[in-house]
Design a protein around this motif. Structure first.
Motif, PDB file in Angstrom:
ATOM      1  N   ILE A 252       0.823  -0.958  -0.216  1.00 11.36           N
ATOM      2  CA  ILE A 252       0.033   0.045  -0.069  1.00 11.36           C
ATOM      3  C   ILE A 252       0.658   0.882  -0.212  1.00 11.36           C
ATOM      4  O   ILE A 252       0.339   2.047  -0.472  1.00 11.36           O
ATOM      5  N   GLU A 253       2.114   1.311   0.418  1.00 13.51           N
ATOM      6  CA  GLU A 253       2.716   2.347   1.016  1.00 13.51           C
ATOM      7  C   GLU A 253       3.257   2.744  -0.355  1.00 13.51           C
ATOM      8  O   GLU A 253       3.715   3.678  -1.161  1.00 13.51           O
ATOM      9  N   LEU A 254       3.990   1.515  -1.446  1.00 16.36           N
ATOM     10  CA  LEU A 254       4.853   1.880  -2.389  1.00 16.36           C
ATOM     11  C   LEU A 254       3.126   2.141  -3.665  1.00 16.36           C
ATOM     12  O   LEU A 254       3.264   3.070  -4.568  1.00 16.36           O
ATOM     13  N   THR A 255       2.342   1.899  -3.434  1.00 14.79           N
ATOM     14  CA  THR A 255       1.217   2.224  -4.250  1.00 14.79           C
ATOM     15  C   THR A 255       1.230   3.412  -4.008  1.00 14.79           C
ATOM     16  O   THR A 255       0.556   4.606  -5.305  1.00 14.79           O
ATOM     17  N   ARG A 256       1.039   4.059  -2.708  1.00 14.22           N
ATOM     18  CA  ARG A 256       1.265   5.520  -2.760  1.00 14.22           C
ATOM     19  C   ARG A 256       2.047   6.482  -3.034  1.00 14.22           C
ATOM     20  O   ARG A 256       1.525   7.611  -3.512  1.00 14.22           O
ATOM     21  N   ILE A 257       3.749   5.622  -3.425  1.00  9.62           N
ATOM     22  CA  ILE A 257       4.407   6.611  -3.711  1.00  9.62           C
ATOM     23  C   ILE A 257       4.586   7.217  -5.186  1.00  9.62           C
ATOM     24  O   ILE A 257       4.615   7.787  -6.162  1.00  9.62           O
ATOM     25  N   GLY A 258       3.665   5.276  -5.931  1.00 11.89           N
ATOM     26  CA  GLY A 258       3.560   5.600  -7.155  1.00 11.89           C
ATOM     27  C   GLY A 258       2.729   5.974  -7.442  1.00 11.89           C
ATOM     28  O   GLY A 258       2.356   7.188  -8.785  1.00 11.89           O
ATOM     29  N   ILE A 259       1.171   6.496  -6.826  1.00 10.33           N
ATOM     30  CA  ILE A 259       0.830   8.131  -6.984  1.00 10.33           C
ATOM     31  C   ILE A 259       0.546   9.204  -7.817  1.00 10.33           C
ATOM     32  O   ILE A 259       1.025   9.411  -7.885  1.00 10.33           O
ATOM     33  N   ASP A 260       1.769   9.109  -5.832  1.00  4.20           N
ATOM     34  CA  ASP A 260       2.897  10.625  -5.383  1.00  4.20           C
ATOM     35  C   ASP A 260       2.776  10.855  -7.159  1.00  4.20           C
ATOM     36  O   ASP A 260       3.882  12.034  -7.810  1.00  4.20           O
TER      37      ASP A 260
END
Length: 308
Positions: free
Chosen positions: A284-292
Motif C-alpha cells: 500500500i505504501e509503494l502504491t501511494r508513492i506511485g500515485i504521488d
C-alpha cells in the motif's frame, strides 16, 4: 541543476512572450506588437493595415528565423501625423449634380438647392490625397518598418527567454520531486520483496497443506513467479534513466536546439513507468508513492507544454 543564463550558457525558451516597438517619419507613426503563446508547431498570424500587405511575407520570414514553435501574432498599427487632410471639391460630381438638379427643377418647379445642400452630398467634398509616394520613399519606409519589426522580435525573444528561465526552475523542481519519490520507491521496493515473499509463502504453504500432490519444486516455482511479478526494480531503473535525460535536456536547450517536443515525449515515458509501478505494487505504501509520482509527472507535463 538549472543551467545558468549568461554568455555561452544554455537555457530553455518559453513559448509565451510579448514585445512592442515603434517608429515614425515625417508623415506617420507606427507600432509593431508581437505576442506568442504555446502551440504544437510554429503558426504565424500577421495583421497589417490596407496598403501594407507587402510586409506580411518578410515579417513571417523574420519570425521563422528566430522561433521554432508557438502561436505568434504580429500587429502593425499606422497612424498619420496629420490629424486632418486638406479638403477638395469633386468638381466633376458637383457639375453632374447641378445638371440633374436643374432638370428636376424645370420638370417639377421645385426651389433650387442651396450651395451648402449640394456640398452635403456624399463625395462632393473629399480629403485631398497628397499623391503617391515615390518608389524610393516607399523603400525607405519599408526599411524603417522592418527595422522596428526586428526590434519587436528581438524583444519577444528576450521575453520568451526570461519566461523560459523561470520555467526551467519550475521544471527542475519537478524533476527533483520525481527523483525523491523514486528514491523512496526504491527503498520501499526492496522491503516489498521480502514482504511479498513471506506473504506468498504463507499462502502457498496453506495451499500445500490442503493439496498433498503439490510438490516442493512446484511450490518454489510458484513463489518465484509471484515474487517476480511484484519486482519493480526494472521500472525504477528506467525512471532514474528518464530523470538523467530530463536534466540533460534542461542543460542542452538553446536557440538552435529546442527541447519542448523531446520533453513532452519524456513525460509520456515517465507516466508509463509510474502506471506500471502502481499496477505491480503489492504494498500500500509503494502504491501511494506511485500515485504521488504520477501527480508530480502530470504537474511537470503541464509546464513542459509551454517549452519551445
Amino acid at each position: 541543476m538549472v543551467p545558468k543564463n549568461g554568455a555561452g550558457g544554455n537555457l530553455i525558451a518559453s513559448m509565451t512572450g510579448y514585445a512592442r516597438a515603434q517608429g515614425s517619419d515625417d508623415r506617420r507613426h507606427w507600432v509593431w506588437e508581437a505576442r506568442s503563446v504555446n502551440g504544437r508547431n510554429l503558426e504565424i498570424r500577421c495583421r497589417v493595415p490596407p496598403g501594407f500587405d507587402r510586409l506580411e511575407n518578410p515579417a513571417r520570414a523574420a519570425v521563422g528565423g528566430r522561433m521554432k514553435r508557438g502561436n505568434v501574432s504580429l500587429t502593425l498599427t499606422v497612424t498619420s501625423e496629420r490629424q486632418t487632410k486638406p479638403l477638395a471639391i469633386n468638381r466633376a460630381l458637383l457639375a453632374e449634380l447641378a445638371t440633374l438638379v436643374e432638370e428636376v427643377r424645370k420638370s417639377t418647379g421645385a426651389a433650387p438647392p442651396s450651395a451648402d445642400g449640394l456640398l452635403r452630398v456624399r463625395g462632393v467634398i473629399e480629403e485631398e490625397d497628397a499623391g503617391q509616394e515615390t518608389e524610393e520613399a516607399l523603400a525607405t519606409l519599408d526599411k524603417a518598418l522592418q527595422a522596428s519589426l526586428d526590434e519587436a522580435l528581438k524583444g519577444l525573444v528576450v521575453s520568451r527567454a526570461a519566461e523560459g528561465k523561470a520555467l526551467a526552475a519550475v521544471i527542475d523542481g519537478h524533476v527533483a520531486e520525481i527523483e525523491a519519490l523514486c528514491s523512496r520507491a526504491t527503498e520501499r521496493a526492496l522491503a516489498q520483496i521480502g514482504t511479498v515473499r513471506a506473504r506468498f509463502e504463507a499462502q502457498l504453504a496453506e495451499l500445500l497443506g490442503r493439496v498433498p500432490a503439490l510438490s516442493e519444486e512446484r511450490f518454489a516455482q510458484e513463489v518465484a513467479l509471484l515474487v517476480g511479478k511484484a519486482d519493480v526494480r526494472e521500472e525504477l531503473d528506467r525512471l532514474n534513466a528518464h530523470i538523467a535525460q530530463a536534466r540533460a535536456l534542461l542543460a542542452d536547450a538553446r536557440a538552435d536546439n529546442p527541447v519542448g517536443r523531446k520533453f513532452d515525449f519524456l513525460c509520456q515515458e515517465f507516466n508509463r513507468e509510474a502506471n506500471t509501478l502502481c499496477s505491480k505494487s503489492a504494498d500500500i505504501e509503494l502504491t501511494r508513492i506511485g500515485i504521488d509520482l504520477k501527480g508530480a509527472v502530470e504537474r511537470m507535463r503541464e509546464q513542459v507544454q509551454n517549452v519551445e
